[in-house]
Design a protein around this motif. Structure first.
Motif, mmCIF file in Angstrom:
data_model
loop_
_atom_site.group_PDB
_atom_site.id
_atom_site.type_symbol
_atom_site.label_atom_id
_atom_site.label_comp_id
_atom_site.label_asym_id
_atom_site.label_seq_id
_atom_site.Cartn_x
_atom_site.Cartn_y
_atom_site.Cartn_z
ATOM 1 N N GLU A 147 48.011 52.604 54.813
ATOM 2 C CA GLU A 147 46.948 52.618 53.801
ATOM 3 C C GLU A 147 47.507 52.372 52.404
ATOM 4 N N GLU A 148 48.551 53.110 52.051
ATOM 5 C CA GLU A 148 49.153 52.962 50.721
ATOM 6 C C GLU A 148 49.722 51.561 50.531
ATOM 7 N N GLU A 149 50.347 51.039 51.576
ATOM 8 C CA GLU A 149 50.955 49.711 51.488
ATOM 9 C C GLU A 149 49.891 48.623 51.297
ATOM 10 N N ILE A 150 48.785 48.732 52.054
ATOM 11 C CA ILE A 150 47.735 47.717 51.969
ATOM 12 C C ILE A 150 47.051 47.747 50.606
ATOM 13 N N ILE A 151 46.814 48.934 50.078
ATOM 14 C CA ILE A 151 46.197 49.037 48.741
ATOM 15 C C ILE A 151 47.090 48.365 47.708
ATOM 16 N N GLN A 152 48.378 48.671 47.752
ATOM 17 C CA GLN A 152 49.318 48.077 46.798
ATOM 18 C C GLN A 152 49.384 46.561 46.948
ATOM 19 N N ASP A 153 49.495 46.098 48.197
ATOM 20 C CA ASP A 153 49.595 44.655 48.430
ATOM 21 C C ASP A 153 48.309 43.929 48.050
ATOM 22 N N THR A 154 47.173 44.586 48.240
ATOM 23 C CA THR A 154 45.898 43.968 47.856
ATOM 24 C C THR A 154 45.864 43.681 46.361
ATOM 25 N N TRP A 155 46.322 44.632 45.577
ATOM 26 C CA TRP A 155 46.335 44.420 44.119
ATOM 27 C C TRP A 155 47.349 43.350 43.723
ATOM 28 N N LEU A 156 48.479 43.309 44.406
ATOM 29 C CA LEU A 156 49.478 42.275 44.111
ATOM 30 C C LEU A 156 48.908 40.880 44.390
ATOM 31 N N VAL A 157 48.215 40.745 45.518
ATOM 32 C CA VAL A 157 47.595 39.460 45.850
ATOM 33 C C VAL A 157 46.495 39.126 44.845
ATOM 34 N N ALA A 158 45.711 40.133 44.473
ATOM 35 C CA ALA A 158 44.621 39.900 43.518
ATOM 36 C C ALA A 158 45.143 39.393 42.185
ATOM 37 N N VAL A 159 46.249 39.961 41.731
ATOM 38 C CA VAL A 159 46.844 39.519 40.457
ATOM 39 C C VAL A 159 47.258 38.054 40.549
ATOM 40 N N LYS A 160 47.854 37.685 41.685
ATOM 41 C CA LYS A 160 48.322 36.307 41.852
ATOM 42 C C LYS A 160 47.177 35.311 42.005
ATOM 43 N N ARG A 161 46.064 35.767 42.600
ATOM 44 C CA ARG A 161 44.989 34.840 42.968
ATOM 45 C C ARG A 161 43.710 35.032 42.161
ATOM 46 N N ILE A 162 43.781 35.745 41.053
ATOM 47 C CA ILE A 162 42.569 36.033 40.286
ATOM 48 C C ILE A 162 41.825 34.763 39.895
ATOM 49 N N ARG A 163 42.536 33.676 39.712
ATOM 50 C CA ARG A 163 41.876 32.424 39.338
ATOM 51 C C ARG A 163 40.924 31.948 40.443
ATOM 52 N N SER A 164 41.189 32.330 41.682
ATOM 53 C CA SER A 164 40.341 31.888 42.795
ATOM 54 C C SER A 164 39.112 32.773 42.976
ATOM 55 N N PHE A 165 39.039 33.893 42.268
ATOM 56 C CA PHE A 165 37.876 34.772 42.373
ATOM 57 C C PHE A 165 36.659 34.088 41.758
ATOM 58 N N ASP A 166 35.595 33.954 42.544
ATOM 59 C CA ASP A 166 34.364 33.304 42.091
ATOM 60 C C ASP A 166 33.218 34.314 42.156
ATOM 61 N N PRO A 167 32.779 34.853 41.025
ATOM 62 C CA PRO A 167 31.709 35.855 41.021
ATOM 63 C C PRO A 167 30.423 35.392 41.688
ATOM 64 N N GLU A 168 30.182 34.088 41.711
ATOM 65 C CA GLU A 168 28.952 33.597 42.323
ATOM 66 C C GLU A 168 28.983 33.716 43.845
ATOM 67 N N ARG A 169 30.147 33.836 44.415
ATOM 68 C CA ARG A 169 30.269 33.961 45.876
ATOM 69 C C ARG A 169 30.272 35.413 46.324
ATOM 70 N N GLY A 170 30.407 36.335 45.395
ATOM 71 C CA GLY A 170 30.418 37.753 45.746
ATOM 72 C C GLY A 170 31.069 38.567 44.648
ATOM 73 N N SER A 171 30.866 39.876 44.697
ATOM 74 C CA SER A 171 31.399 40.754 43.656
ATOM 75 C C SER A 171 32.914 40.908 43.779
ATOM 76 N N PHE A 172 33.524 41.443 42.744
ATOM 77 C CA PHE A 172 34.972 41.633 42.720
ATOM 78 C C PHE A 172 35.416 42.581 43.836
ATOM 79 N N ILE A 173 34.633 43.657 44.065
ATOM 80 C CA ILE A 173 35.031 44.604 45.104
ATOM 81 C C ILE A 173 34.956 43.958 46.482
ATOM 82 N N TYR A 174 33.992 43.087 46.731
ATOM 83 C CA TYR A 174 33.929 42.399 48.020
ATOM 84 C C TYR A 174 35.087 41.419 48.173
#
Length: 214
Positions: free
Chosen positions: A69-96
């Motif tokens: 659990e701890e590892e996945i939470i940490q890795d999720t944020w690491l991936v999010a930082v690297k890929r934030i440019r690919s986040f598209d609010p029109e396709r879904g919320s940030f939490i999704y």
């Protein structure tokens, strides 16, 4: 011109959002642009608003495997930082979007374990304990089976189970959000539960067969 208010949260962990869709899209698009422009306050806002619901989701998916659990939470944020440019609010919320990243990480982790390339089961980062701790290991094995099944369920099944049992939404609320009839959602939940039970049974049998060959 509308002013971006960093104080107004768009996230309701139990219901998936407290704003209208258009307001949520506008706000998260602004936060994304601010992050890409180097605004640390915008990152802090996204982090603070979504950390708890993300942690709750990962905790549910990991079914008691706290080290994972701890590892996945940490890795999720690491991936999010690297890929934030690919986040598209029109396709879904940030939490999704974050939940999608965590789901993919979990799926990949369990597939590695099935191939024998992942880490051996451990407790608190230590090697497997002596036979006197067999009950603890059995509990952990079952938790890993639950987490593995959740990782392999079709996305629609996993989502409806999450909304029902983690987010604690009623059938009527899910039906409204999905623009389906309550009867259709009840049918989907029935199929999702059946798929989970069947997948867990097969996983449990595979685990027992593996143990018997050792």
């Amino acid at each position: 011109m509308r002013q971006l208010d960093l104080r107004k949260s768009a996230v309701d962990p139990g219901r998936g959002g407290g704003m209208s869709p258009s307001d949520r899209i506008w706000r998260e698009r602004g936060l994304r642009s601010a992050v890409l422009a180097g605004d640390e306050r915008a990152w802090q806002t996204l982090y603070e608003e979504t950390f708890s619901p993300l942690a709750a989701y990962v905790r549910w998916r990991c079914a008691g495997l706290h080290d994972l659990e701890e590892e996945i939470i940490q890795d999720t944020w690491l991936v999010a930082v690297k890929r934030i440019r690919s986040f598209d609010p029109e396709r879904g919320s940030f939490i999704y979007w974050l939940r999608g990243i965590a789901s993919n990480l979990l799926r990949n982790e369990f597939r590695r374990r099935l191939r024998g390339e992942g880490r051996e089961p451990s407790l608190n980062g230590r090697p497997s304990p002596l036979p006197s701790a067999e009950a603890v290991l059995a509990q952990r094995d079952q938790a890993e089976q639950v987490a593995r099944v959740l990782a392999e369920l079709p996305p629609k099944y996993e989502t409806v189970l999450r909304e029902k049992y983690l987010d604690q939404q009623s059938v009527a609320e899910i039906a409204r959000d999905w623009q389906e009839t309550p009867k259709a959602i009840e049918s989907l939940l029935t199929r999702a539960r059946q798929a989970f039970r069947e997948a867990f049974r097969l996983t449990d049998q595979t685990t027992k067969n593996t143990q018997d060959t050792k």
